[in-house]
Design a protein around this motif. Structure first.
Motif, PDB file in Angstrom:
ATOM      1  N   MET A  31      -0.781   4.460 -21.609  1.00 57.54           N
ATOM      2  CA  MET A  31      -0.919   4.127 -20.206  1.00 57.54           C
ATOM      3  C   MET A  31      -0.616   5.387 -19.414  1.00 57.54           C
ATOM      4  O   MET A  31       0.292   6.136 -19.760  1.00 57.54           O
ATOM      5  CB  MET A  31       0.037   2.991 -19.843  1.00 57.54           C
ATOM      6  N   ARG A  32      -1.405   5.595 -18.374  1.00 55.93           N
ATOM      7  CA  ARG A  32      -1.208   6.753 -17.505  1.00 55.93           C
ATOM      8  C   ARG A  32      -1.034   6.291 -16.075  1.00 55.93           C
ATOM      9  O   ARG A  32      -1.677   5.339 -15.640  1.00 55.93           O
ATOM     10  CB  ARG A  32      -2.430   7.662 -17.539  1.00 55.93           C
ATOM     11  N   VAL A  33      -0.187   7.031 -15.357  1.00 58.26           N
ATOM     12  CA  VAL A  33      -0.059   6.811 -13.923  1.00 58.26           C
ATOM     13  C   VAL A  33      -0.070   8.161 -13.213  1.00 58.26           C
ATOM     14  O   VAL A  33       0.444   9.146 -13.726  1.00 58.26           O
ATOM     15  CB  VAL A  33       1.219   6.017 -13.537  1.00 58.26           C
ATOM     16  N   VAL A  34      -0.704   8.179 -12.064  1.00 59.41           N
ATOM     17  CA  VAL A  34      -0.630   9.306 -11.153  1.00 59.41           C
ATOM     18  C   VAL A  34       0.175   8.807  -9.964  1.00 59.41           C
ATOM     19  O   VAL A  34      -0.187   7.810  -9.326  1.00 59.41           O
ATOM     20  CB  VAL A  34      -2.020   9.788 -10.703  1.00 59.41           C
ATOM     21  N   ILE A  35       1.286   9.476  -9.709  1.00 62.71           N
ATOM     22  CA  ILE A  35       2.207   9.062  -8.654  1.00 62.71           C
ATOM     23  C   ILE A  35       2.103  10.060  -7.512  1.00 62.71           C
ATOM     24  O   ILE A  35       2.231  11.264  -7.734  1.00 62.71           O
ATOM     25  CB  ILE A  35       3.656   9.047  -9.179  1.00 62.71           C
ATOM     26  N   GLN A  36       1.897   9.553  -6.313  1.00 67.36           N
ATOM     27  CA  GLN A  36       1.837  10.421  -5.140  1.00 67.36           C
ATOM     28  C   GLN A  36       2.841   9.912  -4.110  1.00 67.36           C
ATOM     29  O   GLN A  36       2.779   8.757  -3.687  1.00 67.36           O
ATOM     30  CB  GLN A  36       0.432  10.437  -4.554  1.00 67.36           C
ATOM     31  N   ARG A  37       3.765  10.798  -3.752  1.00 64.47           N
ATOM     32  CA  ARG A  37       4.712  10.458  -2.689  1.00 64.47           C
ATOM     33  C   ARG A  37       3.923  10.431  -1.387  1.00 64.47           C
ATOM     34  O   ARG A  37       3.150  11.347  -1.094  1.00 64.47           O
ATOM     35  CB  ARG A  37       5.824  11.507  -2.627  1.00 64.47           C
ATOM     36  N   CYS A  38       4.108   9.374  -0.604  1.00 67.46           N
ATOM     37  CA  CYS A  38       3.279   9.252   0.589  1.00 67.46           C
ATOM     38  C   CYS A  38       4.081   8.826   1.816  1.00 67.46           C
ATOM     39  O   CYS A  38       5.158   8.245   1.717  1.00 67.46           O
ATOM     40  CB  CYS A  38       2.133   8.274   0.346  1.00 67.46           C
ATOM     41  N   LYS A  39       3.500   9.140   2.959  1.00 72.23           N
ATOM     42  CA  LYS A  39       4.015   8.670   4.240  1.00 72.23           C
ATOM     43  C   LYS A  39       3.450   7.294   4.546  1.00 72.23           C
ATOM     44  O   LYS A  39       4.104   6.468   5.163  1.00 72.23           O
ATOM     45  CB  LYS A  39       3.656   9.648   5.351  1.00 72.23           C
ATOM     46  N   ARG A  40       2.202   7.072   4.073  1.00 74.44           N
ATOM     47  CA  ARG A  40       1.563   5.763   4.190  1.00 74.44           C
ATOM     48  C   ARG A  40       0.346   5.743   3.294  1.00 74.44           C
ATOM     49  O   ARG A  40      -0.226   6.789   2.981  1.00 74.44           O
ATOM     50  CB  ARG A  40       1.192   5.429   5.631  1.00 74.44           C
ATOM     51  N   ALA A  41      -0.050   4.545   2.864  1.00 79.38           N
ATOM     52  CA  ALA A  41      -1.226   4.391   2.011  1.00 79.38           C
ATOM     53  C   ALA A  41      -1.788   2.990   2.210  1.00 79.38           C
ATOM     54  O   ALA A  41      -1.057   2.053   2.546  1.00 79.38           O
ATOM     55  CB  ALA A  41      -0.867   4.624   0.548  1.00 79.38           C
ATOM     56  N   ARG A  42      -3.115   2.891   1.982  1.00 79.29           N
ATOM     57  CA  ARG A  42      -3.775   1.601   2.204  1.00 79.29           C
ATOM     58  C   ARG A  42      -5.003   1.485   1.307  1.00 79.29           C
ATOM     59  O   ARG A  42      -5.690   2.465   1.061  1.00 79.29           O
ATOM     60  CB  ARG A  42      -4.165   1.493   3.669  1.00 79.29           C
ATOM     61  N   VAL A  43      -5.257   0.270   0.844  1.00 82.05           N
ATOM     62  CA  VAL A  43      -6.458  -0.040   0.062  1.00 82.05           C
ATOM     63  C   VAL A  43      -7.262  -1.095   0.816  1.00 82.05           C
ATOM     64  O   VAL A  43      -6.716  -2.100   1.284  1.00 82.05           O
ATOM     65  CB  VAL A  43      -6.111  -0.594  -1.336  1.00 82.05           C
ATOM     66  N   THR A  44      -8.566  -0.832   0.909  1.00 81.00           N
ATOM     67  CA  THR A  44      -9.477  -1.761   1.583  1.00 81.00           C
ATOM     68  C   THR A  44     -10.585  -2.139   0.610  1.00 81.00           C
ATOM     69  O   THR A  44     -11.131  -1.281  -0.091  1.00 81.00           O
ATOM     70  CB  THR A  44     -10.099  -1.087   2.826  1.00 81.00           C
ATOM     71  N   VAL A  45     -10.909  -3.422   0.558  1.00 81.94           N
ATOM     72  CA  VAL A  45     -12.005  -3.924  -0.255  1.00 81.94           C
ATOM     73  C   VAL A  45     -12.927  -4.718   0.664  1.00 81.94           C
ATOM     74  O   VAL A  45     -12.483  -5.672   1.317  1.00 81.94           O
ATOM     75  CB  VAL A  45     -11.503  -4.820  -1.407  1.00 81.94           C
ATOM     76  N   GLU A  46     -14.182  -4.289   0.732  1.00 80.54           N
ATOM     77  CA  GLU A  46     -15.186  -4.943   1.579  1.00 80.54           C
ATOM     78  C   GLU A  46     -14.680  -5.126   3.019  1.00 80.54           C
ATOM     79  O   GLU A  46     -14.826  -6.190   3.626  1.00 80.54           O
ATOM     80  CB  GLU A  46     -15.607  -6.280   0.974  1.00 80.54           C
ATOM     81  N   GLY A  47     -14.040  -4.073   3.532  1.00 82.11           N
ATOM     82  CA  GLY A  47     -13.574  -4.071   4.908  1.00 82.11           C
ATOM     83  C   GLY A  47     -12.260  -4.789   5.157  1.00 82.11           C
ATOM     84  O   GLY A  47     -11.756  -4.795   6.275  1.00 82.11           O
ATOM     85  N   LYS A  48     -11.669  -5.377   4.118  1.00 81.87           N
ATOM     86  CA  LYS A  48     -10.410  -6.118   4.271  1.00 81.87           C
ATOM     87  C   LYS A  48      -9.277  -5.364   3.577  1.00 81.87           C
ATOM     88  O   LYS A  48      -9.399  -4.965   2.421  1.00 81.87           O
ATOM     89  CB  LYS A  48     -10.545  -7.512   3.648  1.00 81.87           C
ATOM     90  N   VAL A  49      -8.167  -5.165   4.289  1.00 83.46           N
ATOM     91  CA  VAL A  49      -7.000  -4.494   3.713  1.00 83.46           C
ATOM     92  C   VAL A  49      -6.358  -5.432   2.695  1.00 83.46           C
ATOM     93  O   VAL A  49      -6.003  -6.564   3.009  1.00 83.46           O
ATOM     94  CB  VAL A  49      -5.978  -4.099   4.807  1.00 83.46           C
ATOM     95  N   THR A  50      -6.237  -4.942   1.442  1.00 86.05           N
ATOM     96  CA  THR A  50      -5.626  -5.759   0.387  1.00 86.05           C
ATOM     97  C   THR A  50      -4.206  -5.305   0.059  1.00 86.05           C
ATOM     98  O   THR A  50      -3.449  -6.059  -0.540  1.00 86.05           O
ATOM     99  CB  THR A  50      -6.465  -5.713  -0.902  1.00 86.05           C
ATOM    100  N   GLY A  51      -3.867  -4.083   0.427  1.00 93.08           N
ATOM    101  CA  GLY A  51      -2.537  -3.558   0.180  1.00 93.08           C
ATOM    102  C   GLY A  51      -2.275  -2.399   1.121  1.00 93.08           C
ATOM    103  O   GLY A  51      -3.164  -1.581   1.357  1.00 93.08           O
ATOM    104  N   GLU A  52      -1.058  -2.360   1.665  1.00 91.88           N
ATOM    105  CA  GLU A  52      -0.714  -1.297   2.608  1.00 91.88           C
ATOM    106  C   GLU A  52       0.787  -1.086   2.597  1.00 91.88           C
ATOM    107  O   GLU A  52       1.554  -2.053   2.592  1.00 91.88           O
ATOM    108  CB  GLU A  52      -1.191  -1.681   4.006  1.00 91.88           C
ATOM    109  N   ILE A  53       1.201   0.200   2.571  1.00 96.86           N
ATOM    110  CA  ILE A  53       2.625   0.523   2.620  1.00 96.86           C
ATOM    111  C   ILE A  53       2.859   1.656   3.602  1.00 96.86           C
ATOM    112  O   ILE A  53       1.934   2.387   3.948  1.00 96.86           O
ATOM    113  CB  ILE A  53       3.183   0.927   1.236  1.00 96.86           C
ATOM    114  N   GLY A  54       4.109   1.783   4.007  1.00 94.44           N
ATOM    115  CA  GLY A  54       4.548   2.951   4.753  1.00 94.44           C
ATOM    116  C   GLY A  54       5.052   3.974   3.744  1.00 94.44           C
ATOM    117  O   GLY A  54       4.422   4.218   2.723  1.00 94.44           O
ATOM    118  N   SER A  55       6.208   4.520   3.973  1.00 93.75           N
ATOM    119  CA  SER A  55       6.781   5.522   3.076  1.00 93.75           C
ATOM    120  C   SER A  55       7.002   4.937   1.680  1.00 93.75           C
ATOM    121  O   SER A  55       7.473   3.812   1.534  1.00 93.75           O
ATOM    122  CB  SER A  55       8.117   6.002   3.644  1.00 93.75           C
ATOM    123  N   GLY A  56       6.621   5.720   0.671  1.00 95.07           N
ATOM    124  CA  GLY A  56       6.822   5.262  -0.701  1.00 95.07           C
ATOM    125  C   GLY A  56       5.957   6.007  -1.674  1.00 95.07           C
ATOM    126  O   GLY A  56       5.750   7.214  -1.535  1.00 95.07           O
TER     127      GLY A  56
END
Length: 147
Positions: free
Chosen positions: A1-26
């Motif tokens: 299993m592999r993971v790529v980890i990116q420290r972020c200020k914010r991140a979001r995933v959208t599927v077909e125009g709908k946000v499915t996951g969103e975070i602030g710092s993390g």
């Protein structure tokens, strides 16, 4: 299993125009699964993600984990982490696990991260996703449960 980890200020995933996951710092975590992976691999990497000290402390040193920093995790499945482009120009994905195996291990990984006390947002397994991220640092770490 592999993971790529990116420290972020914010991140979001959208599927077909709908946000499915969103975070602030993390941490934004891309997760790839190969044929030999088991729940042991998922737990090992989940524990590493939760405990990895890549957030700065009061002295500006990377000495705090996402848990210590009060951050969240955005987890996105990504079979292309097992792409092999050593031959030719089109990557081979033969090392990536089939969806029926990969999805269960991806979900197990997320459950293990949550068991470490972290909020986990996700994309949609197997979907065509738009991923947005503001990488902090930038800090990007690659971990493989086999190496």
């Amino acid at each position: 299993m592999r993971v790529v980890i990116q420290r972020c200020k914010r991140a979001r995933v959208t599927v077909e125009g709908k946000v499915t996951g969103e975070i602030g710092s993390g941490l934004m975590v891309l997760v790839g699964v190969t044929h030999e992976d088991t729940e042991k691999d998922a737990k090992y990497l989940a524990d590493k993600v939760a405990g990895l000290r890549i957030f700065e402390d009061e002295e500006g040193k990377m000495n705090r984990s996402v848990t210590d920093a009060g951050g969240s995790v955005l987890s996105v499945s990504q079979f292309t982490l097992y792409g092999d482009a050593r031959k030719g120009r089109r990557p081979s994905f033969i090392e990536a696990a089939r969806p029926e195996q990969a999805e269960g291990l991806y979900e197990a990984f997320n459950a293990f991260v949550r068991a470490n006390g972290l909020e986990v947002q996700t994309g949609v397994f197997g979907a065509d996703m738009d991923v947005e991220l503001v990488n902090a640092g930038p800090v990007t770490i690659l971990l493989d449960s086999r190496e």
